[in-house]
Every structure is written in C-alpha cells, then in structure tokens.
Design a protein around this motif. Sequence first.
Motif, PDB file in Angstrom:
ATOM      1  N   UNK A   1      40.645  32.910  29.983  1.00 36.70           N
ATOM      2  CA  UNK A   1      41.171  34.031  29.375  1.00 36.70           C
ATOM      3  C   UNK A   1      39.885  34.686  28.901  1.00 36.70           C
ATOM      4  N   UNK A   2      39.895  36.029  29.226  1.00 32.82           N
ATOM      5  CA  UNK A   2      38.592  36.842  28.828  1.00 32.82           C
ATOM      6  C   UNK A   2      39.146  38.190  28.363  1.00 32.82           C
ATOM      7  N   UNK A   3      38.388  38.833  27.907  1.00 29.78           N
ATOM      8  CA  UNK A   3      38.700  40.294  27.539  1.00 29.78           C
ATOM      9  C   UNK A   3      37.361  41.327  27.850  1.00 29.78           C
ATOM     10  N   UNK A   4      37.647  42.227  28.321  1.00 30.54           N
ATOM     11  CA  UNK A   4      36.593  43.418  28.757  1.00 30.54           C
ATOM     12  C   UNK A   4      37.002  44.688  28.339  1.00 30.54           C
ATOM     13  N   UNK A   5      35.854  45.669  28.280  1.00 34.64           N
ATOM     14  CA  UNK A   5      36.413  46.897  27.998  1.00 34.64           C
ATOM     15  C   UNK A   5      36.848  47.713  29.200  1.00 34.64           C
TER      16      UNK A   5
ATOM     17  N   UNK B   1      36.628  32.307  40.198  1.00 34.42           N
ATOM     18  CA  UNK B   1      37.171  32.921  38.984  1.00 34.42           C
ATOM     19  C   UNK B   1      38.596  33.771  39.229  1.00 34.42           C
ATOM     20  N   UNK B   2      39.055  33.438  40.297  1.00 36.11           N
ATOM     21  CA  UNK B   2      40.262  34.144  40.797  1.00 36.11           C
ATOM     22  C   UNK B   2      41.501  33.912  39.881  1.00 36.11           C
ATOM     23  N   UNK B   3      41.564  32.590  39.347  1.00 34.00           N
ATOM     24  CA  UNK B   3      42.638  32.202  38.598  1.00 34.00           C
ATOM     25  C   UNK B   3      42.574  32.546  37.097  1.00 34.00           C
ATOM     26  N   UNK B   4      41.531  33.150  36.773  1.00 34.45           N
ATOM     27  CA  UNK B   4      41.244  33.651  35.208  1.00 34.45           C
ATOM     28  C   UNK B   4      42.413  35.012  35.040  1.00 34.45           C
ATOM     29  N   UNK B   5      42.509  35.019  33.705  1.00 37.64           N
ATOM     30  CA  UNK B   5      43.182  36.188  33.241  1.00 37.64           C
ATOM     31  C   UNK B   5      42.155  37.185  32.467  1.00 37.64           C
ATOM     32  N   UNK B   6      41.970  38.381  32.616  1.00 41.71           N
ATOM     33  CA  UNK B   6      41.300  39.192  32.117  1.00 41.71           C
ATOM     34  C   UNK B   6      42.078  40.402  31.593  1.00 41.71           C
ATOM     35  N   UNK B   7      42.052  40.646  30.329  1.00 45.25           N
ATOM     36  CA  UNK B   7      42.622  41.625  29.498  1.00 45.25           C
ATOM     37  C   UNK B   7      41.574  42.904  29.561  1.00 45.25           C
ATOM     38  N   UNK B   8      42.014  43.958  29.932  1.00 46.33           N
ATOM     39  CA  UNK B   8      41.069  45.316  29.925  1.00 46.33           C
ATOM     40  C   UNK B   8      41.400  46.014  28.625  1.00 46.33           C
ATOM     41  N   UNK B   9      40.810  46.412  27.841  1.00 44.94           N
ATOM     42  CA  UNK B   9      40.970  47.271  26.681  1.00 44.94           C
ATOM     43  C   UNK B   9      41.410  48.813  27.073  1.00 44.94           C
TER      44      UNK B   9
ATOM     45  N   UNK C   1      34.430  46.127  34.673  1.00 48.21           N
ATOM     46  CA  UNK C   1      33.872  44.880  34.434  1.00 48.21           C
ATOM     47  C   UNK C   1      34.693  43.665  34.846  1.00 48.21           C
ATOM     48  N   UNK C   2      36.118  43.890  34.923  1.00 50.98           N
ATOM     49  CA  UNK C   2      36.941  42.821  35.227  1.00 50.98           C
ATOM     50  C   UNK C   2      36.757  42.693  36.726  1.00 50.98           C
ATOM     51  N   UNK C   3      36.672  43.660  37.685  1.00 54.02           N
ATOM     52  CA  UNK C   3      36.552  43.518  38.972  1.00 54.02           C
ATOM     53  C   UNK C   3      34.900  42.814  39.286  1.00 54.02           C
ATOM     54  N   UNK C   4      34.035  43.058  38.556  1.00 55.47           N
ATOM     55  CA  UNK C   4      32.891  42.229  38.807  1.00 55.47           C
ATOM     56  C   UNK C   4      33.001  40.842  38.611  1.00 55.47           C
ATOM     57  N   UNK C   5      33.596  40.423  37.530  1.00 56.35           N
ATOM     58  CA  UNK C   5      34.136  38.954  37.379  1.00 56.35           C
ATOM     59  C   UNK C   5      34.877  38.406  38.618  1.00 56.35           C
ATOM     60  N   UNK C   6      35.864  39.249  39.160  1.00 58.19           N
ATOM     61  CA  UNK C   6      36.842  38.724  40.008  1.00 58.19           C
ATOM     62  C   UNK C   6      36.179  38.715  41.240  1.00 58.19           C
ATOM     63  N   UNK C   7      34.973  39.151  41.658  1.00 59.90           N
ATOM     64  CA  UNK C   7      34.443  38.943  42.798  1.00 59.90           C
ATOM     65  C   UNK C   7      34.145  37.723  43.258  1.00 59.90           C
TER      66      UNK C   7
END
Length: 353
Positions: free
Chosen positions: A57-61, A75-83, A65-71
């Motif tokens: 679980x991560x958070x980004x602004x 890391x497809x199974x992670x959860x990313x909170x976008x502020x 930024x989230x899409x960069x990680x999910x490329x």
Amino acid sequence: METKSFFMEISEKNLVNNINYLKEKYKKSILPVIKANAYGHGIELVAKALYKNGYKEFSVARLNEALKILKNEELKECKILVFETIDQSYFSYIKNYDSIIVTANSFRELKNLVANGISSKQIQLKIDFGFGRNGIEISDILKLKSYIVDKNLEFSGIYSHLYATDFNEGKEIIDRFSEIVLFLGKENFQMIHIQNSIGILFYGTQDFMTHMRSGIFIYGLQEEGFFHEGLKQVFQLKGKVAGIKDIKDSKYLAYTLKDDLSNEDYKNIVKIKIGYGDGFLKCNEKSMCIINKKPYKILSVTMDNTFIAGDNSICEGDEVILYPDTNLIRNSTGMHICEVLPLINDRIERILK
C-alpha cells in the motif's frame, strides 16, 4: 572518467528498517508516501523495494505517479492512494483499475465519483480542517453523513492532514478528526489516517487510527528537533573526482572571479561532474562535501560541473559524497531537505544497494 560519475545510492536495508522501526514502535501499519519521485529517491525503485519486502500500500500526490508505478507488472497487485483530485476524463479508466484509490477532496467530488460508477470502496475521503488546500469542508459533514447512510456506502478510507505547527492546535485537529470519523461511522472506513511524519513524532499512537502516513521518516530524512534515533538515512549522493586543476595563474574559476572566492590556495581545485543541470543548485556553494572521509568546501556550481577547494591528498577517481549530513542542509543552503532531493533529476541514476 566514466560518463556516470555521480549516482544516488539507495539502501534497501535502511528503507525497510525505517518502516519496520515505526511500525513496531507505534504498533500501527505504515502507509508509505512515495510522491515527488519518492522524495527524490526514485519512485519506481522505492516501490519495488517496498513491494518485495511485503509493503503493498502506497500513497502519491498525482495520478501520473501511480501510473508510473503500475507500468511495472510486478506491482499490479498493490494499492495506491492518490491525494489530488483526478480529472473526470480518467474515471472510465479508473473503474477498471482497482489498484488506484482516488480521493474525494470535496462533497461535490464524492457525489460525482459515485454518480460516474466508481465504487466507494475505491474512494478515500479527505477532511479539511482549515489547511486551505483541499478536502471536504466541515460545513458539509451533516450532508455527508446523510449521503453515506442513504447510499449505504463503505469506503477505502478517510484521512486528513496535520498542518499545524503548534502542538495544542495539532492535538485539537486530531480530536476533531476522531469525532468526525465516529460520527460518520468508523466501521465504514477500511483505513483511517491523519498523522504525517512529524505528527507521528509529536503525537505518537492514536487508538482510532489504522495507519500512520509517513514520507520523510521512511527515508530517514531528519532535522534537529525532529529526530528519531531508530531511523537511518536511505540515500547517499556519491561520485568520483573527475579532475584536479591548479588555477593560481587564472583569473576565473569557471564563471566566478577568483578574487571572489576568499581562498588563498588554488593549486588543488577539484572538479566533479554534477551541477544545476542535474538539480544540484548554486545554493550549495559554500556548503561542505566529503572526499576520502574529510570535509571540503564547495566553491562554485555550474550547469554540468561543481568545483571544490581540495588539497594535495586528493586524487582523480577518489570518492565524493554530497549532502553527507541532512541536519546541515537547511543551514548551508537555506532549503529544507524535502526541497533539495526531489530537484535531483534523472541525469543522476538511482541505484538500489
């Protein structure tokens, strides 16, 4: 000398140590903040290192930024909170991409997200207590409560931001946030968080929170007065001496008049291959670096090179460390460490140790 004469070394061991330390000390899960290129440490590299060590679980602004990680397929199974608020043009995409958790930064935004088919379990609510940046306003809490009940909504989470520098004011914000969470129904939120790194240090464990949201502390970025003994610096900005020159017969050192340098010995001017074109700014002039475990003054920063007042013990190829002590950065540059590292751009490679 080799082309890549400077790089940022990232310690996976120290990164994991810092999160584990905070988790064990406060008995709460940690939500790592990896916005702004992981505070300059390299967002993809840090995300991979955390994921590998069980943090998913991560958070980004921002959405990009989230899409960069999910490329990265790993890391497809992670959860990313976008502020920040996500534009409606991306809603159809997000509905089919449940790794991304969106923030409702106003009551109107929440209604729009739900009306466009985004599940509330993919939404976190942000409450604004007067920071003036974003968040659902206190005046909308009664309407929000009715909306949640009418729609029978359950959310990914709810959070706010501790912006106050006064201890008592910060404590008051935490208490008000707790009251709102209970009023809206604590059971409706999988994740509840308000404390940033300094909030963790000031206020410790809060029983009603599920997570602590940490940015600077997971990277071991600390300043005097805001210090945890168990945290370790994650980055080292290091490279090699690219050359040594005697400029006693020259009028200039790069673009700087030699007479302006207040230095009597010009026989051992050390050149390194980093400059403001890499994000190492001119405000670093007169600060100190480390060469062979000894401190030396930085004299001049140009776009591609930096010059240091050396001595006859230094040789080409010797190791140079910049920003050796984060406690000194504000005094030497006038900038906070959170401003300094994100400026170091992708001309400087990040390498996981």
